[in-house]
Design a protein around this motif. Structure first.
Motif, PDB file in Angstrom:
ATOM      1  N   UNK A 113      74.623  16.265  33.807  1.00 34.28           N
ATOM      2  CA  UNK A 113      75.978  16.306  33.242  1.00 34.28           C
ATOM      3  C   UNK A 113      77.007  15.813  34.258  1.00 34.28           C
ATOM      4  N   UNK A 114      76.847  16.194  35.522  1.00 31.84           N
ATOM      5  CA  UNK A 114      77.751  15.709  36.565  1.00 31.84           C
ATOM      6  C   UNK A 114      77.572  14.209  36.790  1.00 31.84           C
ATOM      7  N   UNK A 115      76.360  13.714  36.661  1.00 33.79           N
ATOM      8  CA  UNK A 115      76.132  12.273  36.746  1.00 33.79           C
ATOM      9  C   UNK A 115      76.903  11.548  35.651  1.00 33.79           C
ATOM     10  N   UNK A 116      76.877  12.120  34.457  1.00 34.26           N
ATOM     11  CA  UNK A 116      77.595  11.504  33.346  1.00 34.26           C
ATOM     12  C   UNK A 116      79.104  11.543  33.579  1.00 34.26           C
ATOM     13  N   UNK A 117      79.605  12.698  34.029  1.00 30.56           N
ATOM     14  CA  UNK A 117      81.051  12.846  34.261  1.00 30.56           C
ATOM     15  C   UNK A 117      81.548  11.916  35.359  1.00 30.56           C
ATOM     16  N   UNK A 160      73.595  12.654  27.490  1.00 33.19           N
ATOM     17  CA  UNK A 160      73.078  13.896  28.074  1.00 33.19           C
ATOM     18  C   UNK A 160      73.550  15.142  27.337  1.00 33.19           C
ATOM     19  N   UNK A 161      74.213  14.977  26.193  1.00 32.52           N
ATOM     20  CA  UNK A 161      74.852  16.125  25.552  1.00 32.52           C
ATOM     21  C   UNK A 161      73.867  17.193  25.085  1.00 32.52           C
ATOM     22  N   UNK A 162      72.620  16.825  24.782  1.00 32.79           N
ATOM     23  CA  UNK A 162      71.657  17.807  24.284  1.00 32.79           C
ATOM     24  C   UNK A 162      70.603  18.187  25.317  1.00 32.79           C
ATOM     25  N   UNK A 163      70.768  17.756  26.565  1.00 33.84           N
ATOM     26  CA  UNK A 163      69.735  18.036  27.556  1.00 33.84           C
ATOM     27  C   UNK A 163      69.631  19.532  27.855  1.00 33.84           C
ATOM     28  N   UNK A 164      70.769  20.205  27.992  1.00 32.98           N
ATOM     29  CA  UNK A 164      70.724  21.653  28.262  1.00 32.98           C
ATOM     30  C   UNK A 164      70.017  22.389  27.128  1.00 32.98           C
ATOM     31  N   UNK A 165      70.251  21.955  25.906  1.00 25.76           N
ATOM     32  CA  UNK A 165      69.574  22.572  24.760  1.00 25.76           C
ATOM     33  C   UNK A 165      68.069  22.322  24.827  1.00 25.76           C
ATOM     34  N   UNK A 166      67.682  21.123  25.250  1.00 28.90           N
ATOM     35  CA  UNK A 166      66.250  20.826  25.371  1.00 28.90           C
ATOM     36  C   UNK A 166      65.593  21.746  26.393  1.00 28.90           C
ATOM     37  N   UNK A 167      66.275  21.996  27.503  1.00 34.58           N
ATOM     38  CA  UNK A 167      65.717  22.892  28.530  1.00 34.58           C
ATOM     39  C   UNK A 167      65.487  24.280  27.935  1.00 34.58           C
ATOM     40  N   UNK A 168      66.439  24.757  27.158  1.00 37.63           N
ATOM     41  CA  UNK A 168      66.277  26.072  26.517  1.00 37.63           C
ATOM     42  C   UNK A 168      65.116  26.056  25.524  1.00 37.63           C
ATOM     43  N   UNK A 169      64.994  24.965  24.785  1.00 37.19           N
ATOM     44  CA  UNK A 169      63.899  24.843  23.811  1.00 37.19           C
ATOM     45  C   UNK A 169      62.555  24.851  24.526  1.00 37.19           C
ATOM     46  N   UNK A 170      62.470  24.145  25.644  1.00 34.18           N
ATOM     47  CA  UNK A 170      61.232  24.118  26.421  1.00 34.18           C
ATOM     48  C   UNK A 170      60.827  25.518  26.856  1.00 34.18           C
ATOM     49  N   UNK A 193      67.330  11.384  26.644  1.00 30.97           N
ATOM     50  CA  UNK A 193      68.533  10.814  27.265  1.00 30.97           C
ATOM     51  C   UNK A 193      68.797   9.377  26.833  1.00 30.97           C
ATOM     52  N   UNK A 194      67.778   8.553  26.929  1.00 26.60           N
ATOM     53  CA  UNK A 194      67.976   7.114  26.763  1.00 26.60           C
ATOM     54  C   UNK A 194      66.782   6.500  26.040  1.00 26.60           C
TER      55      UNK A 194
END
Length: 388
Positions: free
Chosen positions: A221-225, A238-248, A266-267
């Motif tokens: 997220x900081x890379x994106x910002x 990267x908007x759904x990456x944190x959600x993916x981590x929780x899903x994992x 991501x891409x």
């Protein structure tokens, strides 16, 4: 005084190397990641060594101690010393005379302070003696305690020495940091254009390691910002990456490869070229992308259970929660076997007509949720022939 009590200090091979190199009074220290990880209670993989001895002296001392040496990077002051079949990289203390990006004119030094000031981050500029006493020439211990990632000295100067350090900053933040030094973050943002001079292979290497971190979502997220992410991964979201981590974590996805799934989220369209992925890695990204277009059991049937599972987790991160029993459904799809072969339709059919008939029957088999029996599939395959 801070002291290490890490198990690796008792490694007989390491002890043999340290004893041989210090036999004539040279300063010999463990440096970098091994010290950092041991202090954090993290696993220690490689142990690097730094010494006041010059490379030729390192070779003489090691061989006098019965050890073999390989001049793996002797032009940079590095010699690999072999003990018990394992290699330990030993680099002489150095100081910069002039720097030109990644190239630098260096001179050997007898001072640990000179060597420390050439390193990238304060938490990587920690040294330890053979007995475990920690030496901290640049104030890395308070940063490590705070999990604060800070460049050694001027962050602009450190980055200009090697622009890949921008990505290393975010990668180490993902693995070891809780706090990003604001001046460091600002320097990464201001100098991000320098990443265009870095090979895609080197960038890809860093991104793989970053995405393998337990939870890289904040760093990404900081890379994106900061504008770094779109430079290295055009089109990345990267908007759904944190959600993916929780899903994992929720679904226990540890057995599946980590970074390919996160990269696919991501891409999905640009990663292979942007990161110079290998042929197998590119194929994996293509399979995950294809699986995302299919119902999960069908994806498991056509592409295999692992790729189908990756797609289920990515869909869940996007808000499409998997149905109850989805693991069983994937197993069922992966186990389904299409009961016809080309031989079953010969000699009645041949050439393109044979391929079309098999395709038609298999489509019906999949549409039936893998339930149509062989006789029904034969009739479907031969129906065009019967009409003719």
């Amino acid at each position: 005084m801070t002291r290490l009590t890490a198990p690796f200090l008792d490694d007989p091979a390491l002890k043999q190397v340290l004893a041989a190199l210090s036999a004539k009074g040279a300063q010999v220290l463990i440096v970098g990641g091994a010290v950092r990880n041991a202090l954090l209670g993290e696993p220690v993989a490689d142990v690097d060594i730094s010494t006041s001895a010059r490379p030729d002296e390192t070779i003489r001392l090691a061989e006098a101690g019965g050890l073999r040496t390989v001049p793996t990077g002797i032009e940079h002051g590095t010699v690999t010393v072999i003990a018990d079949g394992r290699g330990f990289e030993v680099t002489s203390f150095r100081r910069d005379v002039e720097t030109f990006g990644r190239r630098a004119v260096v001179a050997y030094s007898d001072r640990i302070e000179d060597d420390a000031h050439r390193r990238d981050f304060t938490m990587n500029a920690l040294y330890a003696t053979a007995s475990g006493q920690v030496l901290d020439p640049v104030g890395g211990l308070p940063d490590l305690a705070a999990r604060r990632l800070r460049f050694v000295g001027d962050p602009h100067a450190r980055i200009a020495e090697d622009y890949l350090r921008i990505l290393r900053f975010f990668r180490l933040l993902a693995w070891y940091g809780r706090e990003a030094d604001l001046t460091a973050l600002a320097a990464c943002r201001e100098l991000r254009g320098g990443l265009s001079s870095i090979s895609k292979e080197r960038i890809g290497h860093e991104i793989r390691k970053l995405l393998n971190a337990p939870d890289p979502s904040r760093a990404v997220a900081l890379m994106a910002e900061s504008g770094v992410l779109p430079l290295v991964l055009p089109g990345a979201d990267a908007s759904d990456l944190a959600e993916l981590i929780e899903i994992e974590q929720e679904y226990g996805a540890g057995a599946l490869p980590v970074w390919p799934r996160r990269l696919a989220l991501l891409a999905p369209q640009h990663a292979a070229e942007a990161l110079r992925l290998s042929r197998d890695e590119t194929r994996a990204q293509d399979h995950i992308a294809q699986a995302l277009t299919l119902p999960a059991p069908v994806a498991a049937y056509r592409l295999g259970r692992a790729f189908a599972a990756q797609s289920v987790l990515i869909r869940a991160a996007h808000g499409v929660k998997p149905a109850f029993g989805w693991c069983h459904e994937l197993a069922r799809g992966a186990a389904a076997k299409f009961p016809l072969t080309a031989r079953d339709l010969m000699p009645a059919l041949s050439g393109p007509a044979l391929g079309e008939a098999l395709h038609r029957a298999e489509a019906a088999f999949v549409e039936s949720d893998f339930t149509l029996p062989r006789d029904a599939l034969l009739r479907i395959a031969l129906q065009q022939e019967a009409k003719a």
